[in-house]
Design a protein around this motif. Structure first.
Motif, PDB file in Angstrom:
ATOM      1  N   HIS A  49       0.836  -1.202   0.000  1.00 15.87           N
ATOM      2  CA  HIS A  49       0.000   0.000   0.000  1.00 15.87           C
ATOM      3  C   HIS A  49       0.871   1.252   0.000  1.00 15.87           C
ATOM      4  CE1 HIS A  49      -3.452   2.556   0.740  1.00 15.87           C
ATOM      5  NE2 HIS A  49      -2.749   3.143   1.695  1.00 15.87           N
ATOM      6  N   VAL A  50       1.904   1.248   0.803  1.00 12.88           N
ATOM      7  CA  VAL A  50       2.820   2.393   0.861  1.00 12.88           C
ATOM      8  C   VAL A  50       3.448   2.614  -0.516  1.00 12.88           C
ATOM      9  CG1 VAL A  50       5.044   3.193   1.802  1.00 12.88           C
ATOM     10  CG2 VAL A  50       3.287   2.268   3.334  1.00 12.88           C
ATOM     11  N   GLU A  51       3.907   1.564  -1.162  1.00 10.26           N
ATOM     12  CA  GLU A  51       4.528   1.683  -2.488  1.00 10.26           C
ATOM     13  C   GLU A  51       3.563   2.291  -3.496  1.00 10.26           C
ATOM     14  OE1 GLU A  51       7.736   1.208  -3.564  1.00 10.26           O
ATOM     15  OE2 GLU A  51       8.123   0.937  -1.433  1.00 10.26           O
ATOM     16  N   GLN A  52       2.297   1.880  -3.431  1.00  9.59           N
ATOM     17  CA  GLN A  52       1.301   2.388  -4.373  1.00  9.59           C
ATOM     18  C   GLN A  52       0.989   3.865  -4.134  1.00  9.59           C
ATOM     19  OE1 GLN A  52      -1.924  -0.313  -3.642  1.00  9.59           O
ATOM     20  NE2 GLN A  52      -1.081  -1.906  -4.974  1.00  9.59           N
ATOM     21  N   ARG A  53       1.117   4.323  -2.898  1.00  4.60           N
ATOM     22  CA  ARG A  53       0.739   5.692  -2.563  1.00  4.60           C
ATOM     23  C   ARG A  53       1.939   6.539  -2.163  1.00  4.60           C
ATOM     24  NH1 ARG A  53      -3.860   6.381   0.694  1.00  4.60           N
ATOM     25  NH2 ARG A  53      -3.458   8.553   0.240  1.00  4.60           N
ATOM     26  N   LEU A  54       3.121   6.095  -2.484  1.00  7.16           N
ATOM     27  CA  LEU A  54       4.343   6.753  -2.035  1.00  7.16           C
ATOM     28  C   LEU A  54       4.438   8.213  -2.465  1.00  7.16           C
ATOM     29  CD1 LEU A  54       6.675   5.923  -0.290  1.00  7.16           C
ATOM     30  CD2 LEU A  54       7.906   5.209  -2.305  1.00  7.16           C
ATOM     31  N   ALA A  55       3.918   8.545  -3.613  1.00  2.38           N
ATOM     32  CA  ALA A  55       4.001   9.923  -4.107  1.00  2.38           C
ATOM     33  C   ALA A  55       2.966  10.842  -3.467  1.00  2.38           C
ATOM     34  CB  ALA A  55       3.842   9.943  -5.624  1.00  2.38           C
ATOM     35  N   ASP A  56       2.093  10.306  -2.642  1.00  2.46           N
ATOM     36  CA  ASP A  56       1.049  11.093  -1.997  1.00  2.46           C
ATOM     37  C   ASP A  56       1.594  11.777  -0.748  1.00  2.46           C
ATOM     38  OD1 ASP A  56      -1.191  12.130  -0.788  1.00  2.46           O
ATOM     39  OD2 ASP A  56      -2.265  10.228  -0.653  1.00  2.46           O
ATOM     40  N   PRO A  57       1.691  13.104  -0.747  1.00  2.00           N
ATOM     41  CA  PRO A  57       2.233  13.786   0.430  1.00  2.00           C
ATOM     42  C   PRO A  57       1.331  13.657   1.662  1.00  2.00           C
ATOM     43  CG  PRO A  57       1.638  15.373  -1.292  1.00  2.00           C
ATOM     44  CD  PRO A  57       1.397  14.016  -1.835  1.00  2.00           C
ATOM     45  N   ALA A  58       0.083  13.252   1.467  1.00  2.00           N
ATOM     46  CA  ALA A  58      -0.844  13.087   2.588  1.00  2.00           C
ATOM     47  C   ALA A  58      -0.797  11.675   3.179  1.00  2.00           C
ATOM     48  CB  ALA A  58      -2.265  13.412   2.141  1.00  2.00           C
ATOM     49  N   LEU A  59       0.115  10.858   2.699  1.00  2.00           N
ATOM     50  CA  LEU A  59       0.240   9.494   3.216  1.00  2.00           C
ATOM     51  C   LEU A  59       0.635   9.542   4.682  1.00  2.00           C
ATOM     52  CD1 LEU A  59       0.216   6.469   2.362  1.00  2.00           C
ATOM     53  CD2 LEU A  59       2.657   6.696   1.918  1.00  2.00           C
ATOM     54  N   ASN A  60      -0.187   8.920   5.540  1.00  2.00           N
ATOM     55  CA  ASN A  60       0.100   8.928   6.972  1.00  2.00           C
ATOM     56  C   ASN A  60      -0.382   7.623   7.609  1.00  2.00           C
ATOM     57  OD1 ASN A  60      -2.700   9.131   7.502  1.00  2.00           O
ATOM     58  ND2 ASN A  60      -2.597  11.349   7.429  1.00  2.00           N
TER      59      ASN A  60
END
Length: 147
Positions: A50-61
């Motif tokens: 999941h992290v890899e798929q959303r890595l470019a998302d600055p809101a990833l928390n």
């Protein structure tokens, strides 16, 4: 007449039997631990995907990851503690690795450091430069010039 070797063999056999019984007793306990650790490994893998798929998302928390994957943020952090890091340290590490690869690749020669940093989910160029240099021992711009 009793063979003297028989007594020695009997002693070794008794010792072997005791060891075997101990192992069998442990086998009764271990399947749950093995299953638990297999389940934890699968959960950790799902989190990392999941992290890899959303890595470019600055809101990833942590809370967003927990909502998407299922387990609580507390449980996720406990899983990462077993790997001797936190979830967000892992996310930062992966973002830095992606940026490092982008800077080092010749295909991204036309991109500025700030563009690569922003694509890598960093929204503060000074912070990016600081953590990049700490991680790789060279500033992003010095690496780009070296390539």
């Amino acid at each position: 007449m009793v063979c003297p070797l028989a007594a020695t063999h009997q002693s070794a056999l008794d010792s072997l039997c005791e060891t075997l019984l101990d192992l069998l007793a442990l086998a009764e306990i271990r399947p749950n631990a093995i299953q638990s650790s297999r389940s934890q490994a699968v959960t950790l893998l799902e989190i990392k995907r999941h992290v890899e798929q959303r890595l470019a998302d600055p809101a990833l928390n942590a809370s967003g990851i927990a909502q998407a994957v299922g387990p609580s943020a507390h449980y996720i952090n406990a899983l990462f503690e077993q790997e001797r890091q936190s979830l967000m340290r892992y996310v930062l590490q992966r973002c830095l690795e992606r940026c490092h690869q982008a800077i080092a690749q010749r295909q991204t020669a036309g991109l500025t450091i700030s563009r690569i940093a922003f694509r890598g989910s960093f929204n503060d160029l000074a912070h990016f430069s600081r953590v990049f240099k700490k991680q790789y021992g060279v500033s992003p711009s010095a690496l780009k010039l070296a390539e």
